[in-house]
Design a protein around this motif. Sequence first.
Motif, PDB file in Angstrom:
ATOM      1  N   ALA A  55     -53.987 -29.248 -39.810  1.00  0.00           N
ATOM      2  CA  ALA A  55     -55.191 -29.805 -39.179  1.00  0.00           C
ATOM      3  C   ALA A  55     -56.187 -28.695 -38.839  1.00  0.00           C
ATOM      4  O   ALA A  55     -57.395 -28.830 -39.102  1.00  0.00           O
ATOM      5  CB  ALA A  55     -54.823 -30.610 -37.942  1.00  0.00           C
ATOM      6  N   ALA A  56     -55.702 -27.592 -38.287  1.00  0.00           N
ATOM      7  CA  ALA A  56     -56.581 -26.467 -37.954  1.00  0.00           C
ATOM      8  C   ALA A  56     -57.191 -25.861 -39.215  1.00  0.00           C
ATOM      9  O   ALA A  56     -58.376 -25.494 -39.234  1.00  0.00           O
ATOM     10  CB  ALA A  56     -55.807 -25.413 -37.175  1.00  0.00           C
ATOM     11  N   HIS A  57     -56.402 -25.768 -40.270  1.00  0.00           N
ATOM     12  CA  HIS A  57     -56.884 -25.231 -41.549  1.00  0.00           C
ATOM     13  C   HIS A  57     -57.976 -26.125 -42.130  1.00  0.00           C
ATOM     14  O   HIS A  57     -59.025 -25.629 -42.559  1.00  0.00           O
ATOM     15  CB  HIS A  57     -55.699 -25.111 -42.511  1.00  0.00           C
ATOM     16  N   ILE A  58     -57.773 -27.437 -42.134  1.00  0.00           N
ATOM     17  CA  ILE A  58     -58.771 -28.367 -42.673  1.00  0.00           C
ATOM     18  C   ILE A  58     -60.052 -28.315 -41.842  1.00  0.00           C
ATOM     19  O   ILE A  58     -61.166 -28.307 -42.390  1.00  0.00           O
ATOM     20  CB  ILE A  58     -58.209 -29.806 -42.740  1.00  0.00           C
ATOM     21  N   ASP A  59     -59.926 -28.249 -40.527  1.00  0.00           N
ATOM     22  CA  ASP A  59     -61.108 -28.114 -39.661  1.00  0.00           C
ATOM     23  C   ASP A  59     -61.841 -26.810 -39.947  1.00  0.00           C
ATOM     24  O   ASP A  59     -63.078 -26.773 -39.993  1.00  0.00           O
ATOM     25  CB  ASP A  59     -60.711 -28.162 -38.185  1.00  0.00           C
ATOM     26  N   TRP A  60     -61.082 -25.747 -40.148  1.00  0.00           N
ATOM     27  CA  TRP A  60     -61.662 -24.439 -40.455  1.00  0.00           C
ATOM     28  C   TRP A  60     -62.436 -24.502 -41.779  1.00  0.00           C
ATOM     29  O   TRP A  60     -63.563 -24.021 -41.871  1.00  0.00           O
ATOM     30  CB  TRP A  60     -60.538 -23.397 -40.512  1.00  0.00           C
TER      31      TRP A  60
ATOM     32  N   THR B 154     -42.685 -18.265 -49.493  1.00  0.00           N
ATOM     33  CA  THR B 154     -41.778 -19.422 -49.513  1.00  0.00           C
ATOM     34  C   THR B 154     -41.025 -19.580 -48.196  1.00  0.00           C
ATOM     35  O   THR B 154     -40.577 -20.674 -47.869  1.00  0.00           O
ATOM     36  CB  THR B 154     -40.774 -19.318 -50.676  1.00  0.00           C
ATOM     37  N   THR B 155     -40.925 -18.520 -47.433  1.00  0.00           N
ATOM     38  CA  THR B 155     -40.220 -18.573 -46.154  1.00  0.00           C
ATOM     39  C   THR B 155     -41.092 -19.074 -45.008  1.00  0.00           C
ATOM     40  O   THR B 155     -40.610 -19.221 -43.881  1.00  0.00           O
ATOM     41  CB  THR B 155     -39.687 -17.179 -45.774  1.00  0.00           C
ATOM     42  N   MET B 156     -42.373 -19.346 -45.284  1.00  0.00           N
ATOM     43  CA  MET B 156     -43.306 -19.726 -44.225  1.00  0.00           C
ATOM     44  C   MET B 156     -43.857 -21.137 -44.423  1.00  0.00           C
ATOM     45  O   MET B 156     -44.944 -21.461 -43.957  1.00  0.00           O
ATOM     46  CB  MET B 156     -44.452 -18.715 -44.166  1.00  0.00           C
ATOM     47  N   ARG B 157     -43.104 -22.002 -45.064  1.00  0.00           N
ATOM     48  CA  ARG B 157     -43.576 -23.362 -45.337  1.00  0.00           C
ATOM     49  C   ARG B 157     -43.911 -24.139 -44.066  1.00  0.00           C
ATOM     50  O   ARG B 157     -44.794 -24.983 -44.072  1.00  0.00           O
ATOM     51  CB  ARG B 157     -42.552 -24.130 -46.151  1.00  0.00           C
ATOM     52  N   HIS B 158     -43.232 -23.839 -42.987  1.00  0.00           N
ATOM     53  CA  HIS B 158     -43.499 -24.542 -41.731  1.00  0.00           C
ATOM     54  C   HIS B 158     -44.933 -24.336 -41.248  1.00  0.00           C
ATOM     55  O   HIS B 158     -45.484 -25.185 -40.564  1.00  0.00           O
ATOM     56  CB  HIS B 158     -42.504 -24.081 -40.649  1.00  0.00           C
ATOM     57  N   VAL B 159     -45.545 -23.224 -41.616  1.00  0.00           N
ATOM     58  CA  VAL B 159     -46.924 -22.942 -41.188  1.00  0.00           C
ATOM     59  C   VAL B 159     -47.880 -24.000 -41.740  1.00  0.00           C
ATOM     60  O   VAL B 159     -48.801 -24.439 -41.047  1.00  0.00           O
ATOM     61  CB  VAL B 159     -47.359 -21.525 -41.615  1.00  0.00           C
ATOM     62  N   ARG B 160     -47.657 -24.433 -42.980  1.00  0.00           N
ATOM     63  CA  ARG B 160     -48.518 -25.460 -43.579  1.00  0.00           C
ATOM     64  C   ARG B 160     -48.493 -26.730 -42.730  1.00  0.00           C
ATOM     65  O   ARG B 160     -49.534 -27.303 -42.417  1.00  0.00           O
ATOM     66  CB  ARG B 160     -48.094 -25.754 -45.019  1.00  0.00           C
ATOM     67  N   ALA B 161     -47.324 -27.161 -42.339  1.00  0.00           N
ATOM     68  CA  ALA B 161     -47.217 -28.375 -41.521  1.00  0.00           C
ATOM     69  C   ALA B 161     -47.798 -28.157 -40.124  1.00  0.00           C
ATOM     70  O   ALA B 161     -48.539 -29.005 -39.615  1.00  0.00           O
ATOM     71  CB  ALA B 161     -45.755 -28.801 -41.426  1.00  0.00           C
ATOM     72  N   ASP B 162     -47.491 -27.014 -39.532  1.00  0.00           N
ATOM     73  CA  ASP B 162     -47.920 -26.747 -38.162  1.00  0.00           C
ATOM     74  C   ASP B 162     -49.427 -26.560 -38.022  1.00  0.00           C
ATOM     75  O   ASP B 162     -49.995 -26.912 -36.981  1.00  0.00           O
ATOM     76  CB  ASP B 162     -47.224 -25.495 -37.613  1.00  0.00           C
ATOM     77  N   TYR B 163     -50.077 -26.004 -39.044  1.00  0.00           N
ATOM     78  CA  TYR B 163     -51.490 -25.630 -38.918  1.00  0.00           C
ATOM     79  C   TYR B 163     -52.415 -26.323 -39.918  1.00  0.00           C
ATOM     80  O   TYR B 163     -53.560 -25.917 -40.080  1.00  0.00           O
ATOM     81  CB  TYR B 163     -51.635 -24.102 -39.032  1.00  0.00           C
TER      82      TYR B 163
ATOM     83  N   THR C 259     -59.938 -15.126 -41.518  1.00  0.00           N
ATOM     84  CA  THR C 259     -59.978 -15.917 -40.282  1.00  0.00           C
ATOM     85  C   THR C 259     -59.356 -17.303 -40.447  1.00  0.00           C
ATOM     86  O   THR C 259     -59.312 -18.079 -39.492  1.00  0.00           O
ATOM     87  CB  THR C 259     -61.435 -16.065 -39.779  1.00  0.00           C
ATOM     88  N   ASP C 260     -58.868 -17.609 -41.637  1.00  0.00           N
ATOM     89  CA  ASP C 260     -58.218 -18.894 -41.907  1.00  0.00           C
ATOM     90  C   ASP C 260     -56.899 -18.988 -41.133  1.00  0.00           C
ATOM     91  O   ASP C 260     -56.103 -18.038 -41.140  1.00  0.00           O
ATOM     92  CB  ASP C 260     -57.958 -19.011 -43.414  1.00  0.00           C
ATOM     93  N   PRO C 261     -56.645 -20.114 -40.451  1.00  0.00           N
ATOM     94  CA  PRO C 261     -55.383 -20.260 -39.709  1.00  0.00           C
ATOM     95  C   PRO C 261     -54.131 -20.004 -40.548  1.00  0.00           C
ATOM     96  O   PRO C 261     -53.154 -19.455 -40.035  1.00  0.00           O
ATOM     97  CB  PRO C 261     -55.431 -21.705 -39.209  1.00  0.00           C
ATOM     98  N   PHE C 262     -54.144 -20.382 -41.824  1.00  0.00           N
ATOM     99  CA  PHE C 262     -52.967 -20.120 -42.658  1.00  0.00           C
ATOM    100  C   PHE C 262     -52.725 -18.614 -42.797  1.00  0.00           C
ATOM    101  O   PHE C 262     -51.584 -18.163 -42.794  1.00  0.00           O
ATOM    102  CB  PHE C 262     -53.127 -20.753 -44.040  1.00  0.00           C
ATOM    103  N   TRP C 263     -53.786 -17.839 -42.946  1.00  0.00           N
ATOM    104  CA  TRP C 263     -53.642 -16.394 -43.036  1.00  0.00           C
ATOM    105  C   TRP C 263     -53.211 -15.820 -41.686  1.00  0.00           C
ATOM    106  O   TRP C 263     -52.291 -15.006 -41.606  1.00  0.00           O
ATOM    107  CB  TRP C 263     -54.946 -15.743 -43.495  1.00  0.00           C
TER     108      TRP C 263
END
Length: 98
Positions: free
Chosen positions: A22-27, A11-20, A70-74
């Motif tokens: 596009a990279a996650h969807i491409d991945w 819950t403390t890393m919600r900013h990662v979803r917004a920041d990455y 290797t997922d950007p979110f991870w």
Amino acid sequence: MLFVVRFTDKTTMRHVRADYMAAHIDWLAARQAQIKVAGSLRHDANDYPIGALWIIEAKDRAEVENLWRTDPFWLHGMRESVEILHWSKAFPEAMVAI
């Protein structure tokens, strides 16, 4: 073999979803041959995502682990936990559009 992978997000890393996102969807798009279904999980449709669920086709659990690591979110620390389960699909011949 088919596997279900359930991710729980920090819950403390919600900013990662917004920041990455596009990279996650491409991945994900580059791995559609293995990741058959992927999407976020929420308590209600309008709630913020609390994690995700994937259905993956892989030869074994190790292949599944090597994939999601290797997922950007991870890689950027958004995931708190990962659960990998072997999935025995009922009616394996049935193709389902989602």
